[in-house]
Design an enzyme around this catalytic site. Structure first.
Site, PDB file in Angstrom:
ATOM      1  N   LYS A 295       0.814  -1.215   0.000  1.00 38.20           N
ATOM      2  CA  LYS A 295       0.000   0.000   0.000  1.00 38.20           C
ATOM      3  C   LYS A 295       0.848   1.265   0.000  1.00 38.20           C
ATOM      4  O   LYS A 295       0.570   2.220  -0.739  1.00 38.20           O
ATOM      5  CB  LYS A 295      -0.949  -0.024   1.206  1.00 38.20           C
ATOM      6  CG  LYS A 295      -2.027  -1.107   1.131  1.00 38.20           C
ATOM      7  CD  LYS A 295      -2.940  -1.026   2.335  1.00 38.20           C
ATOM      8  CE  LYS A 295      -4.103  -2.027   2.212  1.00 38.20           C
ATOM      9  NZ  LYS A 295      -3.652  -3.419   2.243  1.00 38.20           N
TER      10      LYS A 295
ATOM     11  N   ASP B 163       9.288  -6.852  -6.100  1.00 36.12           N
ATOM     12  CA  ASP B 163       8.483  -7.385  -4.999  1.00 36.12           C
ATOM     13  C   ASP B 163       7.979  -8.756  -5.422  1.00 36.12           C
ATOM     14  O   ASP B 163       7.105  -8.863  -6.289  1.00 36.12           O
ATOM     15  CB  ASP B 163       7.301  -6.467  -4.681  1.00 36.12           C
ATOM     16  CG  ASP B 163       6.518  -6.900  -3.452  1.00 36.12           C
ATOM     17  OD1 ASP B 163       6.610  -8.089  -3.078  1.00 36.12           O
ATOM     18  OD2 ASP B 163       5.812  -6.055  -2.864  1.00 36.12           O
TER      19      ASP B 163
ATOM     20  N   ARG C 256      11.810   0.706   7.799  1.00 38.88           N
ATOM     21  CA  ARG C 256      12.352   0.194   9.050  1.00 38.88           C
ATOM     22  C   ARG C 256      13.872   0.228   8.994  1.00 38.88           C
ATOM     23  O   ARG C 256      14.479  -0.071   7.972  1.00 38.88           O
ATOM     24  CB  ARG C 256      11.892  -1.260   9.297  1.00 38.88           C
ATOM     25  CG  ARG C 256      10.488  -1.369   9.859  1.00 38.88           C
ATOM     26  CD  ARG C 256      10.435  -0.885  11.303  1.00 38.88           C
ATOM     27  NE  ARG C 256       9.094  -0.916  11.853  1.00 38.88           N
ATOM     28  CZ  ARG C 256       8.251   0.112  11.834  1.00 38.88           C
ATOM     29  NH1 ARG C 256       8.601   1.232  11.235  1.00 38.88           N
ATOM     30  NH2 ARG C 256       7.062   0.017  12.393  1.00 38.88           N
TER      31      ARG C 256
ATOM     32  N   GLU D  64      17.018   2.810  17.675  1.00 40.72           N
ATOM     33  CA  GLU D  64      16.341   4.100  17.831  1.00 40.72           C
ATOM     34  C   GLU D  64      16.078   4.392  19.302  1.00 40.72           C
ATOM     35  O   GLU D  64      15.516   3.541  20.001  1.00 40.72           O
ATOM     36  CB  GLU D  64      15.029   4.103  17.040  1.00 40.72           C
ATOM     37  CG  GLU D  64      15.247   3.996  15.537  1.00 40.72           C
ATOM     38  CD  GLU D  64      13.964   4.089  14.722  1.00 40.72           C
ATOM     39  OE1 GLU D  64      12.874   4.112  15.342  1.00 40.72           O
ATOM     40  OE2 GLU D  64      14.045   4.140  13.501  1.00 40.72           O
TER      41      GLU D  64
ATOM     42  N   HIS E 149      12.405   9.317  12.703  1.00 41.84           N
ATOM     43  CA  HIS E 149      11.267   8.407  12.533  1.00 41.84           C
ATOM     44  C   HIS E 149       9.939   9.173  12.506  1.00 41.84           C
ATOM     45  O   HIS E 149       9.032   8.949  13.310  1.00 41.84           O
ATOM     46  CB  HIS E 149      11.246   7.364  13.653  1.00 41.84           C
ATOM     47  CG  HIS E 149      10.505   6.112  13.276  1.00 41.84           C
ATOM     48  ND1 HIS E 149      10.856   4.877  13.747  1.00 41.84           N
ATOM     49  CD2 HIS E 149       9.423   5.903  12.468  1.00 41.84           C
ATOM     50  CE1 HIS E 149      10.033   3.954  13.260  1.00 41.84           C
ATOM     51  NE2 HIS E 149       9.152   4.563  12.483  1.00 41.84           N
ATOM     52  N   LEU E 150       9.836  10.052  11.521  1.00 40.77           N
ATOM     53  CA  LEU E 150       8.655  10.915  11.391  1.00 40.77           C
ATOM     54  C   LEU E 150       7.675  10.423  10.326  1.00 40.77           C
ATOM     55  O   LEU E 150       6.695  11.100  10.035  1.00 40.77           O
ATOM     56  CB  LEU E 150       9.093  12.342  11.043  1.00 40.77           C
ATOM     57  CG  LEU E 150       9.966  13.061  12.069  1.00 40.77           C
ATOM     58  CD1 LEU E 150      10.297  14.465  11.579  1.00 40.77           C
ATOM     59  CD2 LEU E 150       9.275  13.129  13.419  1.00 40.77           C
TER      60      LEU E 150
END
Length: 592
Positions: A164, A184, A246, A275, A299-300
């Site tokens: 998605k 993919d 990630r 993190e 990590h926004l």
């Protein structure tokens, strides 16, 4: 299968289920829970503090900071659901949750747009040297010529993972005039084609063509470290790399080396292996963040007002559903069941669980109970070999996993209640395997044990104890017991107990008596129960199934079952008093 609330079975009041929230959740999400549950917001808990209190909670809602480890889950004796307000679940030990029967849910759609937009923002920032330019200007410099960037129009965006988020990024990139290629192995080819994404057969094939490379996959064994020194070496020196998925999928040390060598032109990094990333001169992550060719953010990707609201509401709705016996939308470790299928399954889940409990209490219990069988009867051993057959329309459903789980739960309920194990569709297969229980599921679209109903279920238990005479068995005994049932107006009914045809609702305390079908038996049983202070609220007589044919017992008398609904469990002494020449041959008490 439904996860029951903490309500007591006997109707007495009990404390409301408790939900622990150690991280920020939106007020609208909290409002969905506070009317029905006890909600505790406790931020800033250490791992030790969390483990010390988790045993009190039925639900846990987290974001990315809380680590749900195997030891935490082992301590969470009441926990039924862990909800991650976001897409990733790498901070949850899903395997341990499954073993403990804990459903893990996330919100895979709530922050899709936010993550995609942040990817485009980083791409544009890297292309136009926004980070370096901002720092330079704030330092009092004016370096227009050094900070010349590139346009993205006409460039090739290579996407790893076209789920998605990846597809949303592709659509935005196409709007900027970019060419999109992707790798993919699990891609939906029709959706990729609709987004004008060209799928290539391998990772190597997109790396060499990429002007920009972006990653949108989960962090799993096959993606960890997927972009290392060897992969970077195949890319154009003008290529730029983006990661808003990630940390850990890009080798940070290798990326730093490539940037310093000029073999990669830039990077936009939102996530890191650890993190927050460690500081210090020996930290590759810290040196990446400080590098002038890197635009870094903490990590926004999902940190928009809209996304935070969306994922909070989504997971709170799912927690509410699970704790009230419904199904989640996005269970990570349980099958996705469509709402219309669940409406069909739900009453049969209740039926099959009670069939399992009925087998254990009526048939299997005679193996280890005294005073509940006729003289000389040893009763069948506990079966570990079952067949569960779905007949009629029920056989056409996509999944019957809730029914499998219901059977295992019903069979093991007396044991698992004492052990505190929550058996449900998350861990039923593991529990069955550990207990040595084999269940062979069968689908039969035609026929059905309950004639006139669209669906029915038949449970067969094979004991391998031919020659025993368990409750409901004939004089010669048998090595298979059968329980069949159907649902009418959402109410479960039992239609067969081995040789006997019947129709009763399996609920409450039931006294099941096998007797010769002769006048006066009902009166004798009623009289003896009355002397013991036991009230009978209803009774069903079950003759031998016509298709099987009536076996004649002593003195040529036919047999039948009496199923009596009574107001309480009765003592063994009362059961013993029922068994006599003029009374019944066998009797068992079942509580459902």
């Amino acid at each position: 299968m439904p996860i029951p609330s903490n309500g007591a079975a006997n109707g007495t009041s009990s404390p409301r289920p408790k939900i622990l929230i150690p991280e920020k959740v939106s007020p609208d999400g909290l409002a969905l829970l506070q009317s029905s549950f006890e909600v505790d917001e406790k931020r800033g808990l250490s791992a030790e503090e969390l483990q010390g209190i988790i045993a009190d909670y039925d639900g846990l809602i987290i974001r990315s900071e809380t680590k749900v480890t195997a030891s935490l889950l082992d301590a969470a004796k009441k926990l039924k659901v862990v909800a991650r307000a976001g897409v990733g679940i790498d901070n949850v030990d899903v395997e341990a949750a499954t073993k403990n029967g804990v459903i893990v849910v996330n919100s895979p759609v709530g922050n899709i747009n936010a993550a995609a937009e942040h990817t485009i923002a980083l791409m544009m920032a890297v292309a136009r040297n926004i980070g370096d330019a901002c720092a330079s200007l704030k330092a009092g410099k004016w370096e227009r010529s050094r900070l010349t960037g590139i346009e993205v129009k006409g460039k090739t965006l290579a996407i790893i993972g076209v789920g998605k988020v990846g597809l949303t990024v592709a659509r935005a990139a196409k709007g900027l005039g970019m060419n999109c290629i992707a790798y993919d192995p699990y891609a939906n080819q029709k959706l990729a084609a609709a987004a004008s994404v060209k799928l290539l057969p391998g990772l190597a094939s997109i790396l060499t063509e990429a002007d920009f490379l972006t990653i949108h996959t989960p962090l799993i064994a096959s993606t960890k470290g997927m972009i290392g020194a060897a992969e970077l070496a195949t890319m154009k020196p003008s290529a730029r790399i983006l990661n808003v998925a990630r940390g850990g999928m890009i080798d940070e040390t290798a990326l730093l080396a490539a940037l310093e060598a000029g073999s990669i032109a830039g990077a936009g990094i939102d996530v890191f292996t650890s993190e927050p990333p460690p500081s210090g001169a020996d930290s590759s992550a810290a040196r990446l963040i400080a590098h002038p060719k890197v635009v870094a953010t903490p990590h926004l990707g999902a940190s928009t007002v809209e996304a935070q609201e969306n994922v909070s509401i989504d997971v709170c709705e799912q927690v509410r559903a699970i704790l009230t016996g419904e199904l989640p939308r996005s269970a990570v470790n349980a099958p996705i069941i469509l709402p219309e299928e669940y409406r069909t399954l739900k009453p049969f889940v209740e039926l099959v669980e009670r069939m399992g409990a009925l087998y254990m209490q009526h048939f299997a219990r005679t193996a280890h109970s005294t005073g509940t069988t006729a003289a000389g009867s040893t009763g069948p051993a506990f079966s570990t070999d079952f067949e569960l057959a779905y007949e009629g329309a029920l056989a056409g459903l996509n999944t019957t996993k809730p029914l499998f789980a219901a059977l295992v739960k019903g069979l093991l309920k007396p044991i698992t209640d004492s052990e505190g194990l929550n058996v449900n569709m998350v861990n039923a297969e593991l529990v069955a395997r550990d207990r040595g229980i084999a269940v062979n599921e069968q689908r039969r679209r035609q026929g059905g044990d309950a004639e006139g109903y669209s669906s029915s279920v038949v449970l067969r238990a094979r004991t391998g104890a031919s020659g025993t005479a368990g409750a409901g068995a004939g004089a010669g005994g048998q090595d298979e017991h059968v329980i069949a049932g159907f649902v009418s107006n959402n109410t479960p009914y039992i239609s067969k107990l081995s040789r006997f045809s019947t129709s009763f609702v399996p609920e409450g305390a039931l006294l099941i008596c096998r007797n010769f079908d002769s006048p006066g038996k009902i009166g004798i049983v009623g009289q003896r129960l009355g002397k013991a202070g036991v009230n009978i609220s209803s009774m069903t007589v079950a003759p031998v199934d016509k298709e099987i044919g009536q076996d004649e017992g002593k003195d040529g008398k036919n047999e039948a079952l009496m199923i009596l609904k009574i107001d309480r469990e009765v003592e063994d002494e009362v059961i013993k008093n029922l068994i006599s020449e003029e009374g019944v041959l066998e009797a068992s008490v079942v509580v459902l």
